[in-house]
Design an enzyme around this catalytic site. Structure first.
Site, PDB file in Angstrom:
ATOM      1  N   CYS A   1       1.090  -1.159  -0.143  1.00  0.00           N
ATOM      2  CA  CYS A   1       0.045   0.074  -0.131  1.00  0.00           C
ATOM      3  C   CYS A   1       0.802   1.095  -0.175  1.00  0.00           C
ATOM      4  O   CYS A   1       1.133   2.068   0.860  1.00  0.00           O
ATOM      5  CB  CYS A   1      -0.773  -0.122   1.232  1.00  0.00           C
ATOM      6  SG  CYS A   1      -1.946  -1.398   1.292  1.00  0.00           S
ATOM      7  N   GLU A   2       1.487   1.461  -1.080  1.00  0.00           N
ATOM      8  CA  GLU A   2       2.593   2.490  -1.346  1.00  0.00           C
ATOM      9  C   GLU A   2       2.636   2.727  -2.696  1.00  0.00           C
ATOM     10  O   GLU A   2       2.991   1.521  -3.448  1.00  0.00           O
ATOM     11  CB  GLU A   2       3.974   1.968  -0.664  1.00  0.00           C
ATOM     12  CG  GLU A   2       4.623   2.356   0.519  1.00  0.00           C
ATOM     13  CD  GLU A   2       4.675   3.702   0.576  1.00  0.00           C
ATOM     14  OE1 GLU A   2       4.859   4.543  -0.495  1.00  0.00           O
ATOM     15  OE2 GLU A   2       4.457   4.288   1.699  1.00  0.00           O
TER      16      GLU A   2
END
Ligand SMILES: *Cc1c(COP(=O)(O)O)cnc(C)c1O
Length: 427
Positions: free
Chosen positions: A340-341
């Site tokens: 989640c980047e």
């Protein structure tokens, strides 16, 4: 020309079988290629007396790889306790190890001096007073500040945290002399991933000038100069390789000239990491999802825990899709992991052949600063590492991390403490 044709020829026929047997993702390293590059480096510096490569352990800290380096007669550049342990585990000791730490702790120093010690390379003049014992040899890391420009990747030396300043140079060695130290080396590292060999030639020149004046002013003779790592490799197909023969040739000439004037010459050390192993590793990962929104995305089963360089430095890593040639019907895609980047992308807007779920992607030049840099953010685990031996056998040289590994630091004996000055006692 990222991945060599010969590595491709060795790997391609067996890749599906390897993926089947070990599962994906994995980094796989090519022993033949690593040895060829090591021999090439040695022969380029054949005319340089006392030449020695100290492989930068941080680039690929795996004992199986370090054993290959040791086999070729190389030493090791270490900068942490773990790296010292790794180097000693493969049989390196004393002069085989260069300890180039910075912001060094007492724990670091104690490990460096243990087990027969090693070459101590000090990052600052103040550390002389913090040495747990007086070694018979000392080296300082020199930072020329505005005297040199560094290269685009490592940046301006004057802004780098490493090394002693030019003004401190004589003072540093004088203080070492006062402590009774009699053997000296001089180290510097000014570039990273630099393919123009002239940078390194200039570095040798700079160090030779310094040790010449150190002799005039302090009567000091240096046993070695160490020009650090930073030799570059072509990550992009259109990039040229570094001319290591020309580098060796020019450095030998400089040292001969120095010998002519000074009637001695120092040994030459270097500590390449990337140059030796970078091109000889690939990350093999399987496409598991496709997504078509504002862009086209290919999701793979590895994420930046396996390779940080694209996310961290916006670095280019060449990607091939196994069994699919470039034919003109490529599509622009982002190749992404599961973090989640948003910088968890192995490639951004890259033209690749049409990819289907299950295809194997070969992300290239991961043999240095690849697996080693991985991290566990988002609970993503680091993949296994494999070694392709010269006889065609493939060996797992590191297993993949497991959830058990990830949770290990949460398992410990209870430890609760009530500080005396807690809220309750103050009220
Ligand atoms: C990282 C490092 C190296 C190796 O750098 P490469 O770019 O991999 O050659 C060598 N010496 C020191 C002190 C380093 O920090």
């Amino acid at each position: 020309m990222p991945m060599s044709q010969s590595f491709k020829d060795r790997l391609s026929p067996i890749l599906p079988e390897i993926a089947q047997h070990f599962g994906t993702p994995f980094h796989i390293y090519d022993e033949v290629g690593i040895r060829e590059t090591g021999e090439k480096l040695k022969s380029a510096f054949q005319a340089v007396k006392g030449f020695r490569e100290y492989y930068a352990v941080k680039a690929l800290p795996n004992p199986h790889i370090l054993t290959i380096m040791r086999d070729m007669g190389f030493g090791f550049d270490c900068s942490s306790v773990a790296e010292l342990i790794l180097a000693r585990q493969v049989g390196a000791h004393s002069n085989d190890i260069m300890f180039t730490s910075n912001n060094t702790s007492q724990t670091d120093f104690e490990a460096a001096f243990a087990d027969g010690g090693c070459i101590i390379n000090l990052d600052d003049i103040s550390l002389l007073k913090k040495l747990p014992q007086i070694p018979d040899q000392i080296c300082f890391r020199y930072n020329p500040g505005s005297g040199r420009t560094g290269n685009a990747i490592i940046g301006n030396p004057a802004e780098a945290k490493y090394g002693i300043s030019h003004e401190q140079f004589y003072e540093a060695y004088q203080q070492a002399q006062t402590l009774g130290i009699k053997r000296f080396g001089l180290h510097t590292m000014l570039v990273s991933n630099e393919r123009n060999f002239q940078y390194m030639v200039d570095t040798v020149k700079m160090l030779l000038e310094l040790i010449e004046t150190a002799y005039t002013r302090l009567g000091l003779r240096f046993e070695f100069i160490n020009i650090g790592g930073g030799l570059g490799i072509p990550y992009r197909p259109e990039e040229e390789v570094l001319d290591v023969e020309a580098l060796g040739h020019e450095v030998a000439a400089l040292l001969d000239e120095f010998y002519g004037q000074q009637s001695y010459k120092p040994d030459l050390h270097m500590e390449s990491g990337r140059y030796l192993t970078g091109p000889h590793g690939v990350l093999v990962t399987r496409a598991i999802n496709q997504k078509h929104t504002y862009r086209d995305y290919v999701g793979v089963d590895a994420s930046m825990s396996a390779l940080m360089r694209p996310g961290m430095y916006n670095a280019y890593h060449h990607i091939e899709v196994y069994g699919k040639e470039i034919t003109g019907n490529e599509r622009q895609v982002d190749v992404v992991g599961a973090l989640c980047e948003n910088n968890d992308k192995f490639a951004v807007q890259r033209a690749l052949p049409p990819i289907e779920d299950g295809d194997l992607l070969i992300i290239q030049d991961t043999g240095a600063h690849g697996h080693a840099m991985g991290f566990n953010y988002n609970g993503r685990l680091r993949p296994q590492e494999l070694l392709l031996h010269p006889n065609g056998e493939v060996e797992r040289i590191r297993r993949a991390e497991t959830l058990e590994d990830y949770f290990r630091t949460l398992n410990f004996p209870p430890n609760k403490f009530s500080p005396v000055l807690s809220i309750q006692s103050v009220v």
